[in-house]
Design a protein around this motif. Structure first.
Motif, PDB file in Angstrom:
ATOM      1  N   ASP A 183       0.736  -0.976  -0.019  1.00 22.35           N
ATOM      2  CA  ASP A 183      -0.126  -0.235  -0.219  1.00 22.35           C
ATOM      3  C   ASP A 183       0.933   1.066  -0.244  1.00 22.35           C
ATOM      4  OD1 ASP A 183      -2.092  -1.420  -0.264  1.00 22.35           O
ATOM      5  OD2 ASP A 183      -2.832  -0.737   2.049  1.00 22.35           O
ATOM      6  N   ILE A 184       0.458   2.515  -0.517  1.00 22.07           N
ATOM      7  CA  ILE A 184       1.038   3.815  -0.973  1.00 22.07           C
ATOM      8  C   ILE A 184       1.211   4.074   0.651  1.00 22.07           C
ATOM      9  CG2 ILE A 184       1.095   6.064  -1.345  1.00 22.07           C
ATOM     10  CD1 ILE A 184       2.378   4.670  -3.960  1.00 22.07           C
ATOM     11  N   ASP A 185       2.294   4.264   1.950  1.00 24.74           N
ATOM     12  CA  ASP A 185       2.001   4.817   2.632  1.00 24.74           C
ATOM     13  C   ASP A 185       2.463   6.799   2.887  1.00 24.74           C
ATOM     14  OD1 ASP A 185       2.303   4.478   5.454  1.00 24.74           O
ATOM     15  OD2 ASP A 185       3.332   5.731   5.335  1.00 24.74           O
ATOM     16  N   GLY A 186       2.962   7.001   1.001  1.00 24.77           N
ATOM     17  CA  GLY A 186       3.220   8.786   1.164  1.00 24.77           C
ATOM     18  C   GLY A 186       3.669   9.006  -0.699  1.00 24.77           C
ATOM     19  N   VAL A 187       3.944   9.699  -0.419  1.00 16.82           N
ATOM     20  CA  VAL A 187       4.444   9.931  -2.290  1.00 16.82           C
ATOM     21  C   VAL A 187       5.390  11.539  -2.320  1.00 16.82           C
ATOM     22  CG1 VAL A 187       3.991  11.013  -4.581  1.00 16.82           C
ATOM     23  CG2 VAL A 187       2.731   9.256  -3.824  1.00 16.82           C
ATOM     24  N   ILE A 188       6.592  11.252  -2.599  1.00 14.62           N
ATOM     25  CA  ILE A 188       7.204  12.610  -2.714  1.00 14.62           C
ATOM     26  C   ILE A 188       6.604  13.412  -3.962  1.00 14.62           C
ATOM     27  CG2 ILE A 188       9.668  14.299  -2.651  1.00 14.62           C
ATOM     28  CD1 ILE A 188       9.991  11.451  -0.788  1.00 14.62           C
ATOM     29  N   ASN A 189       6.754  14.722  -4.409  1.00 16.02           N
ATOM     30  CA  ASN A 189       6.144  15.025  -5.671  1.00 16.02           C
ATOM     31  C   ASN A 189       7.482  15.766  -6.593  1.00 16.02           C
ATOM     32  OD1 ASN A 189       2.928  16.496  -6.356  1.00 16.02           O
ATOM     33  ND2 ASN A 189       3.606  16.454  -4.054  1.00 16.02           N
ATOM     34  N   ALA A 190       7.098  15.533  -7.280  1.00 20.21           N
ATOM     35  CA  ALA A 190       8.608  15.217  -8.942  1.00 20.21           C
ATOM     36  C   ALA A 190       9.156  16.777  -8.573  1.00 20.21           C
ATOM     37  CB  ALA A 190       7.994  14.554 -10.100  1.00 20.21           C
TER      38      ALA A 190
END
Length: 478
Positions: free
Chosen positions: A442-449
């Motif tokens: 599962d996705i726990d986080g995303v750092i923007n591009a």
């Protein structure tokens, strides 16, 4: 006591009452027979908005005087003359009609025992008078926030008085309260946690948040169709604020307003209420949508939102974790903690969101932020996670393709990528012990591009409207 009752199908219904002699207070109590969305707007004889609230099966009470107001009401003079009650039902345009039956009691000169004291925000001219430059901190850092939250002014369970205690227990620096199709007259005030004005424009064609608007949504016109309300949201955003598409791939609340100009989108809610049963699958599809937008040349910002409607003690069906403000948390880099700086940070893409991993990230030793244009240069991410109760790994996604994958621990990982061959690179954080999506956690986080602004797509986008994304042939909703 004055009493009103009727039912409202899709559209607007007006009742009036007369204040013949001067009064000191006005109290309005009401409820609906069944669950649904029926808005009540109260207009005084001078044409000023004096209250807005979502009526529900549970009885709600508005109260106002010249010096006091409850949640949902706006304090001020109570003029004599004809007052209007505007009931608005926006459900049923593209779905089955849902007539809403209501009952309402109005009393004069009743003592107010539910007054709320906070910072003035929405006033009778339907404009937001909140000071977006009022700062709680002058420190440049990551500020932890939640961009999507509800109270019992609309369909949430938490009273406005409980917002700050919950937000502070979650260590939030900033919280946008996003009620459906309306704004609060007053907002809680605290020296450490900034509560900011916002609203969730809610229609049969999709939902979007307007963060930091200059005015509230006008539902007093004769046309309350989805297109009219969403076009109004775009116009409000153009005046001031950010427009964020909420839960874009989560049925039945997914976004399908094809006439949306892609240039109007500030941010895309990737992870919405992760305790909702369909959220993990909707999150994966939202990531695919984000890839489409970036590849088409639109540098929208990936954000999270709790969309919390529940008290900390309550649970969604089949959920074991609370749906609570700050899960997920959206971190915004800003040079001060005020409304303008937070909006600017989101616009610039200086954002990452996470649930539980307790992420630390620095790009090029802190000289680059997510959302920055680094051209053809080399980028080094330094990433670690403090949560050792679960296993996490990072995936480096370039132009939609996986180019690297690394385990993440409390020891910083240094990952280097040359941007020469890519238009953008983001980092997805996943939990390894929850492998559900084609073998992925599962996705726990995303750092923007970070972006390579030399790429042609950013100078001449290949899509202009939502319909140009051709989602029916690219991402399945089902």
């Amino acid at each position: 006591m004055l009493q009103f009752s009727d039912d409202v199908s899709f559209g607007r219904h007006t009742q009036t009452f007369t204040v013949a002699d001067p009064i000191s207070t006005l109290t309005i109590e009401g409820s609906t027979v069944k669950r649904g969305f029926l808005y009540l707007l109260v207009i005084d004889p001078n044409g000023a908005l004096r209250a807005n609230i979502l009526l529900e099966k549970r009885r709600k009470r508005l109260a106002m005087s010249e010096a006091q107001a409850s949640v949902g009401a706006i304090k001020g003079e109570l003029p004599t003359g004809t007052w209007r009650l505007e009931f608005v039902n926006v459900e049923g345009e593209f779905r089955q009609l849902k007539p809403m039956q209501y009952s309402l009691d109005i009393t004069f000169d009743r003592p107010i025992d539910n007054a709320f004291v906070g910072v003035e925000s929405l006033k009778g001219d339907q404009h937001i008078h909140f000071d977006m430059q009022r700062s709680l901190s002058s420190e440049s850092r990551w500020y932890r926030g939640d961009l999507h939250a509800h109270t019992n002014l609309s369909d949430g369970q938490n009273p406005l008085e409980d917002v700050l205690p919950i937000a502070k227990s979650q260590k939030l620096d900033v919280l946008f309260i996003t009620e459906h199709n309306m704004c609060h007259g007053q907002l809680p005030e605290d020296p450490d946690c900034l509560i900011l004005p916002a609203m969730e424009v809610t229609t049969d064609l999709g939902h979007c948040n307007i963060h930091g608007p200059a005015r509230t949504l006008n539902m007093l016109g004769s046309d309350i169709t989805s297109q009219t309300l969403l076009d109004q949201a775009i116009a409000i955003k153009e005046q001031r604020g950010n427009l964020s598409i909420n839960h874009p791939m989560m049925l039945p609340w997914h976004w399908h307003y094809d006439r949306l100009p892609l240039r109007a989108i500030t941010s895309l809610e990737i992870c919405c209420d992760p305790t909702w049963s369909t959220s993990p699958q909707a999150t994966e599809k939202a990531l695919a949508l984000l890839t489409l937008l970036w590849n088409a040349g639109h540098r929208v910002t990936a954000v999270g939102g709790s969309d919390s409607h529940l008290t900390p003690e309550q649970r969604n069906p089949k959920a074991t974790e609370p749906s609570i403000y700050g899960d997920p948390s959206t971190y915004v880099w800003a040079n001060t903690l005020n409304g303008e700086a937070i909006l600017s940070g989101i616009q610039a893409g200086h954002v990452y969101f996470e649930r539980t991993c307790k992420l630390h990230v620095a790009i090029n030793q802190g000289n680059v932020l997510p959302g920055d244009d680094v051209g053809d240069g080399t980028v080094t991410w330094q990433i670690s996670v403090d949560n050792q109760d679960h296993e996490f790994y990072g995936q480096w996604i370039a132009d939609g393709d996986l180019i690297a994958e690394h385990d993440l621990t409390n020891e910083a990982q240094n990952i280097q990528v040359s941007m020469e061959d890519y238009a953008w690179v983001r980092v997805d954080i996943r939990r390894r012990n929850r492998e559900k999506h084609d073998g992925q956690g599962d996705i726990d986080g995303v750092i923007n591009a970070v972006y390579n602004g030399n790429r042609p797509c950013f100078h001449q986008p290949t899509a202009s409207y939502w319909s140009d994304l051709n989602l029916a042939n690219t991402i399945s909703l089902f």
